[in-house]
Design an enzyme around this catalytic site. Sequence first.
Site, mmCIF file in Angstrom:
data_model
loop_
_atom_site.group_PDB
_atom_site.id
_atom_site.type_symbol
_atom_site.label_atom_id
_atom_site.label_comp_id
_atom_site.label_asym_id
_atom_site.label_seq_id
_atom_site.Cartn_x
_atom_site.Cartn_y
_atom_site.Cartn_z
ATOM 1 C CB SER A 134 42.945 45.226 32.266
ATOM 2 O OG SER A 134 41.925 44.249 32.357
ATOM 3 C CE1 TYR A 145 33.082 39.330 24.018
ATOM 4 C CE2 TYR A 145 34.019 40.785 25.680
ATOM 5 C CZ TYR A 145 33.630 39.518 25.271
ATOM 6 O OH TYR A 145 33.799 38.455 26.109
ATOM 7 C CB ALA A 146 35.658 47.445 20.014
ATOM 8 C CD GLN A 147 30.860 43.245 16.195
ATOM 9 O OE1 GLN A 147 30.230 43.721 15.265
ATOM 10 N NE2 GLN A 147 30.409 42.231 16.911
ATOM 11 N N GLY A 148 33.694 47.552 14.887
ATOM 12 C CA GLY A 148 33.820 48.458 13.739
ATOM 13 C C GLY A 148 35.206 49.047 13.574
ATOM 14 N N GLY A 149 35.701 49.777 14.585
ATOM 15 C CA GLY A 149 37.035 50.332 14.465
ATOM 16 C C GLY A 149 37.237 51.632 15.214
ATOM 17 C CD GLU A 202 31.641 52.113 12.565
ATOM 18 O OE1 GLU A 202 31.900 50.921 12.728
ATOM 19 O OE2 GLU A 202 31.865 52.973 13.429
ATOM 20 C CG HIS A 250 24.975 49.217 18.148
ATOM 21 N ND1 HIS A 250 24.427 48.685 16.998
ATOM 22 C CD2 HIS A 250 26.247 49.565 17.837
ATOM 23 C CE1 HIS A 250 25.347 48.711 16.039
ATOM 24 N NE2 HIS A 250 26.453 49.245 16.521
ATOM 25 N NE ARG A 258 26.439 53.372 16.754
ATOM 26 C CZ ARG A 258 27.588 53.010 17.227
ATOM 27 N NH1 ARG A 258 27.802 53.068 18.525
ATOM 28 N NH2 ARG A 258 28.523 52.574 16.431
ATOM 29 C CG HIS A 268 26.737 50.001 21.833
ATOM 30 N ND1 HIS A 268 27.351 48.774 21.724
ATOM 31 C CD2 HIS A 268 27.497 50.868 21.119
ATOM 32 C CE1 HIS A 268 28.444 48.906 20.973
ATOM 33 N NE2 HIS A 268 28.564 50.169 20.611
ATOM 34 C CD GLU A 301 31.380 52.500 27.455
ATOM 35 O OE1 GLU A 301 32.119 51.700 26.831
ATOM 36 O OE2 GLU A 301 30.149 52.338 27.563
ATOM 37 N NE ARG A 317 30.299 55.573 21.587
ATOM 38 C CZ ARG A 317 30.592 54.554 20.780
ATOM 39 N NH1 ARG A 317 31.640 54.617 19.961
ATOM 40 N NH2 ARG A 317 29.871 53.455 20.780
ATOM 41 C CG LEU A 370 37.684 51.368 20.461
ATOM 42 C CD1 LEU A 370 37.897 50.451 19.259
ATOM 43 C CD2 LEU A 370 38.122 50.655 21.733
HETATM 44 P P1 FAD Z 1 36.666 48.470 28.979
HETATM 45 O O1 FAD Z 1 37.348 48.095 27.742
HETATM 46 O O2 FAD Z 1 35.290 48.121 29.157
HETATM 47 O O3 FAD Z 1 37.541 48.025 30.206
HETATM 48 C C1 FAD Z 1 37.063 48.146 31.521
HETATM 49 C C2 FAD Z 1 37.919 47.298 32.434
HETATM 50 O O4 FAD Z 1 37.630 47.585 33.798
HETATM 51 C C3 FAD Z 1 37.702 45.809 32.278
HETATM 52 O O5 FAD Z 1 38.958 45.195 32.335
HETATM 53 C C4 FAD Z 1 36.882 45.430 33.514
HETATM 54 O O6 FAD Z 1 37.022 44.104 33.915
HETATM 55 C C5 FAD Z 1 37.489 46.385 34.529
HETATM 56 N N1 FAD Z 1 36.650 46.676 35.694
HETATM 57 C C6 FAD Z 1 35.385 47.172 35.703
HETATM 58 N N2 FAD Z 1 34.979 47.343 36.981
HETATM 59 C C7 FAD Z 1 36.016 46.962 37.784
HETATM 60 C C8 FAD Z 1 36.195 46.908 39.187
HETATM 61 N N3 FAD Z 1 35.237 47.245 40.054
HETATM 62 N N4 FAD Z 1 37.385 46.463 39.665
HETATM 63 C C9 FAD Z 1 38.371 46.072 38.815
HETATM 64 N N5 FAD Z 1 38.239 46.102 37.471
HETATM 65 C C10 FAD Z 1 37.084 46.548 36.970
HETATM 66 N N6 FAD Z 1 33.908 51.725 20.239
HETATM 67 C C11 FAD Z 1 34.549 52.182 19.152
HETATM 68 O O7 FAD Z 1 35.131 53.273 19.182
HETATM 69 N N7 FAD Z 1 34.583 51.430 18.025
HETATM 70 C C12 FAD Z 1 33.969 50.221 17.920
HETATM 71 O O8 FAD Z 1 34.039 49.571 16.892
HETATM 72 C C13 FAD Z 1 33.256 49.741 19.048
HETATM 73 N N8 FAD Z 1 32.595 48.553 19.001
HETATM 74 C C14 FAD Z 1 32.003 48.083 20.134
HETATM 75 C C15 FAD Z 1 31.394 46.817 20.096
HETATM 76 C C16 FAD Z 1 30.863 46.273 21.245
HETATM 77 C C17 FAD Z 1 30.213 44.915 21.215
HETATM 78 C C18 FAD Z 1 30.923 47.006 22.464
HETATM 79 C C19 FAD Z 1 30.370 46.430 23.732
HETATM 80 C C20 FAD Z 1 31.508 48.265 22.494
HETATM 81 C C21 FAD Z 1 32.044 48.810 21.330
HETATM 82 N N9 FAD Z 1 32.650 50.066 21.338
HETATM 83 C C22 FAD Z 1 33.279 50.529 20.222
HETATM 84 C C23 FAD Z 1 32.798 50.819 22.582
HETATM 85 C C24 FAD Z 1 34.227 50.593 23.119
HETATM 86 O O9 FAD Z 1 34.577 49.261 22.939
HETATM 87 C C25 FAD Z 1 34.337 50.926 24.592
HETATM 88 O O10 FAD Z 1 33.743 52.158 24.867
HETATM 89 C C26 FAD Z 1 35.806 50.975 24.996
HETATM 90 O O11 FAD Z 1 36.425 49.766 24.651
HETATM 91 C C27 FAD Z 1 35.923 51.228 26.483
HETATM 92 O O12 FAD Z 1 37.251 51.021 26.870
HETATM 93 P P2 FAD Z 1 37.637 51.194 28.394
HETATM 94 O O13 FAD Z 1 39.075 50.882 28.512
HETATM 95 O O14 FAD Z 1 37.142 52.482 28.881
HETATM 96 O O15 FAD Z 1 36.750 50.097 29.151
HETATM 97 C C1 SIN Z 2 30.023 48.927 15.732
HETATM 98 O O1 SIN Z 2 30.914 48.241 15.213
HETATM 99 O O2 SIN Z 2 28.903 49.080 15.259
HETATM 100 C C2 SIN Z 2 30.320 49.601 17.020
HETATM 101 C C3 SIN Z 2 30.974 50.870 16.744
HETATM 102 C C4 SIN Z 2 30.930 51.751 17.952
HETATM 103 O O3 SIN Z 2 30.294 51.423 18.964
HETATM 104 O O4 SIN Z 2 31.528 52.817 17.867
#
Ligand code: FAD
Ligand code: SIN
Length: 546
Positions: free
Chosen positions: A12, A44-48, A120, A249, A295, A356, A380, A391, A397
């Site tokens: 989710s 937790y994504a910060q930058g954008g 960035e 990161h 990076r 990261h 991801e 990346r 995102l």
């Molecule tokens: P997630 O958002 O990680 O969601 C995964 C979901 O799957 C979660 O709900 C989890 O609980 C669920 N899940 C996992 N395993 C199971 C299982 N076995 N059964 C049921 N549920 C499960 N990217 C950017 O482009 N810009 C940014 O600024 C940026 N900043 C970041 C900052 C931080 C601190 C981090 C950690 C990442 C950042 N990223 C950023 C990367 C980006 O946030 C992620 O790559 C992206 O949000 C991944 O989205 P997703 O939906 O694929 O996975």
């Molecule tokens: C960050 O805000 O530095 C994270 C950006 C990203 O992972 O793309």
Amino acid sequence: MEHESDFLVIGSGVAGLLFALKVADHGSVTIVTKKNISESNTAYAQGGIASVIAQTDSFDAHVQDTLASGDGICNKRVVEMVVRGAPERIQELIDLGVQFNRKRGNSKDLAGLDLDLCREGGHSHNRIVHADDLTGRAVEEALVDRVMSHKQITLFENNIAIDLLTRSTRLQRGMIVTTHEDYCYGAYVLDRNTNEINTFCAKTIVLATGGAGKVYMYTSNPDIATGDGIAMAYRTGATVANMEFVQFHPTCLYHPDAKNFLISEAVRGDGAILINTDGKPFMENYSPLKDLACRDVVARAIDAELKKRGDEFVFLDITHKNADFIKTRFPNLYEKCLNFGIDMTADPIPVVPAAHYMCGGVATDINGRTNIQRLFAIGETACTGLHGANRLASNSLLEALVYANNAAIQAIKDHQNVEFETSPQLPPWDDLGAIDSDEVIMVTHSWNAIRRMMWNYVGIVRSDKRLERATRRVEMIRDEINEYYWDFKITPDLIELRNITTVAELIIRCARHRKESRGLHYNIAYPEKDDRKWNKDTVLRRPFVG
Ligand code: FAD
Ligand code: SIN
């Protein structure tokens, strides 16, 4: 118990929630997620989010920056498609209620918007759309709001998927046996509230389980990031690719009480510089782009400085900027740092690199389809060809948004031609003979051992010798876990331990295979890039059984 729906979404974060919303008018949707709905990397994504919006920017420039960062192995067709799809996805988020920062004044940009765009590392233009320094939370909250009020979507929180179900699934003491040319129609899921294992069946199954930062001792990722989707898909026979490309990161907070706290790259984008503990800038010694290099370059530069000087951290310094600007631009970072006793308007911030982002994952086509019929992977957890060997910041995102959209269109189309097939031959999960284990210590011990070993032997700088050692250790731990797994009652910790071990093994295998250095994979035995031999993806598939 058996649950049935048209679409089963596992995860989710942004990818899973957006997909669910898009298909919900075409059939019933079940979302299973292992903690509460909002707990995800997304939150937790910060930058954008990167998108060509400014008048002075161009799709071509964003494509070129992405290709340069990917160091020769991005899929150009995918890059073009994602980059061109960005403005529409940003507009969609705005329509869903996400409040991005606006520019002062009223100047309009390419999309007729007035969004504030920041910079960035690796980007040649200002193109990061953001909501203060908490972009992910703003996106996640808007999507959660919509999902919770949609009548066609049923949510199962605290439900952790264990393994995928395929037509030929049969259980041998819980072991899933799969044959090729198979299709997926569901998953075994452990309900953490009741400790029951239930089956969830659907016409379309979507892995949106996020990344795998927890494979490493130090990471910016929250606890959910254990690579479950990649491990499940691999066990089921899906193709997995490019697992050697783990992004570190450069700037996570170094503080004894800070767990996984990222200092956004946007801080460097707005002028912060990296300095050593003597206060000297050092990035000019590593790249002409200095602090705004990609990076992989910045993380390796910090690693080299730490090793050369025997220091435990470097500093990120933005104190030369106006204090009010810092507080307004980075309200969350400012507050969080203050809680740790660091006033970022006056003190440089101690930082270190940490795991990261996983550039590799379950290989998909341009619509998120895996090689297993009816199984999609988005976000991801997928390897789409966008990121190549590294990346570009804020392209993640974006990738999740674009692929959630593509996969939804494809799944709606497929859905009309698929007969719903229940699972007459499907046995319920059998844990007869499994006993409650009090050997929790084994799980904790192996968990720490894997993560420390990955940090020490398969980190930012690798060598053949360390990778060999890592192989021996991971195989030993894997065998122990396999023995243990079938003898004791399954718990969420054991599921995650098995998955981080599988993912660690996949990373090591890919890293050993690639005999060159490219993007995020740097091996001192082969310090150069070798385009003649290695200008390609690293692809793994589990040998089929049965
Ligand atoms: P997630 O958002 O990680 O969601 C995964 C979901 O799957 C979660 O709900 C989890 O609980 C669920 N899940 C996992 N395993 C199971 C299982 N076995 N059964 C049921 N549920 C499960 N990217 C950017 O482009 N810009 C940014 O600024 C940026 N900043 C970041 C900052 C931080 C601190 C981090 C950690 C990442 C950042 N990223 C950023 C990367 C980006 O946030 C992620 O790559 C992206 O949000 C991944 O989205 P997703 O939906 O694929 O996975
Ligand atoms: C960050 O805000 O530095 C994270 C950006 C990203 O992972 O793309």
